[in-house]
Design an enzyme around this catalytic site. Structure first.
Site, mmCIF file in Angstrom:
data_model
loop_
_atom_site.group_PDB
_atom_site.id
_atom_site.type_symbol
_atom_site.label_atom_id
_atom_site.label_comp_id
_atom_site.label_asym_id
_atom_site.label_seq_id
_atom_site.Cartn_x
_atom_site.Cartn_y
_atom_site.Cartn_z
ATOM 1 N N LYS A 1 6.266 12.313 -17.533
ATOM 2 C CA LYS A 1 7.194 11.753 -18.522
ATOM 3 C C LYS A 1 8.400 12.660 -18.727
ATOM 4 C CE LYS A 1 3.729 9.240 -21.075
ATOM 5 N NZ LYS A 1 3.149 8.894 -22.379
ATOM 6 N N ASP B 1 2.285 14.718 -19.618
ATOM 7 C CA ASP B 1 3.080 14.344 -20.786
ATOM 8 C C ASP B 1 3.609 15.618 -21.443
ATOM 9 O OD1 ASP B 1 4.078 13.128 -23.050
ATOM 10 O OD2 ASP B 1 2.162 12.391 -23.787
HETATM 11 P P1 IMP Z 1 -0.595 16.269 -21.748
HETATM 12 O O1 IMP Z 1 -1.596 17.358 -21.984
HETATM 13 O O2 IMP Z 1 0.152 15.907 -23.011
HETATM 14 O O3 IMP Z 1 0.336 16.550 -20.601
HETATM 15 O O4 IMP Z 1 -1.410 14.958 -21.448
HETATM 16 C C1 IMP Z 1 -1.933 14.669 -20.237
HETATM 17 C C2 IMP Z 1 -3.064 13.680 -20.341
HETATM 18 O O5 IMP Z 1 -2.883 12.741 -21.395
HETATM 19 C C3 IMP Z 1 -3.126 12.870 -19.063
HETATM 20 O O6 IMP Z 1 -4.001 13.425 -18.139
HETATM 21 C C4 IMP Z 1 -3.585 11.507 -19.549
HETATM 22 O O7 IMP Z 1 -4.988 11.438 -19.479
HETATM 23 C C5 IMP Z 1 -3.143 11.409 -20.989
HETATM 24 N N1 IMP Z 1 -1.899 10.612 -21.134
HETATM 25 C C6 IMP Z 1 -0.648 11.067 -21.355
HETATM 26 N N2 IMP Z 1 0.247 10.074 -21.419
HETATM 27 C C7 IMP Z 1 -0.441 8.938 -21.216
HETATM 28 C C8 IMP Z 1 -0.055 7.548 -21.131
HETATM 29 O O8 IMP Z 1 1.118 7.137 -21.248
HETATM 30 N N3 IMP Z 1 -1.069 6.669 -20.881
HETATM 31 C C9 IMP Z 1 -2.368 7.040 -20.740
HETATM 32 N N4 IMP Z 1 -2.768 8.323 -20.800
HETATM 33 C C10 IMP Z 1 -1.809 9.272 -21.038
#
Ligand code: IMP
Ligand code: MG
Length: 181
Positions: free
Chosen positions: A138, A110
């Site tokens: 995303k 994300d």
């Molecule tokens: P980031 O550090 O923002 O890239 O988040 C990554 C982590 O957040 C992923 O490994 C997921 O566990 C969680 N995550 C991000 N988006 C979603 C979503 O839409 N649904 C469920 N978990 C999410």
């Protein structure tokens, strides 16, 4: 917070994004790419808990090379839907990755803060190579610059659940990915 249940998804209340068949088909393609790139290597796959447990288990079954599997558990979300930006290691890897080919396996990327954190942390052990696999990524949500070497699908900037992905620890066992809207 709303208490969503599995049956809300199976009854068609929420849009289906990826069916089990679409997921398995894409995993076969990713696995054949990885098999080709690592044909003479024995990589260590590090699954990022909890979300990646299902993807990792389906992915390794399709790899036609020797490999090892380990896990790391980090948390940044708590039970919220957006990242707190504060990452904590809850369970560290057990294997020695110095001089090894490492593949980090994520469920979804994300903001990119988790993969960036993991990249920095794991590089400190001096692996021979370090690459990232993620089932989902995303669009337009990156807060930092990063690269995913093997990506299943780009998705819109929406919250998704199922196939390992949770909302407040539930809905991971749905065999498909749904949009929570
Ligand atoms: P980031 O550090 O923002 O890239 O988040 C990554 C982590 O957040 C992923 O490994 C997921 O566990 C969680 N995550 C991000 N988006 C979603 C979503 O839409 N649904 C469920 N978990 C999410
Ligand atoms: Mg998660």
């Amino acid at each position: 917070m709303h208490d969503y249940q599995m049956k809300d998804f199976e009854s068609g209340k929420f849009p289906l994004l990826f069916s089990p068949e679409m997921i398995q088909q894409r995993i076969k393609e990713l696995a054949s790419e990885i098999t080709k790139d690592y044909h003479d290597k024995c990589p260590v796959l590090i699954g990022v808990l909890n979300g990646a447990f299902m993807f990792l288990s389906d992915l390794v079954k399709e790899l036609k090379i020797d490999c090892e599997v380990d896990f790391i558990k980090i948390s940044s979300y708590g039970d919220q839907r957006t990242s707190s930006g504060q990452i904590k290691v809850k369970k560290d890897i057990d294997c020695h990755i110095e001089d090894r080919h490492v593949l980090v396996v994520e469920d979804i990327v994300d903001s990119g803060l988790s993969v960036t954190y993991l990249g920095n942390r794991l590089m400190a052990y001096k692996p021979k190579s370090l690459k990232f696999v993620s089932l989902l990524r995303k669009k337009g949500s990156a807060k930092v610059e990063f690269n995913i070497d093997y990506l299943g699908f780009w998705i819109e900037n929406e919250f998704v659940v199922g196939y390992g992905l949770d909302l407040a620890q539930k809905l991971r066992n749905l065999p498909a990915v749904y949009i929570l809207k």
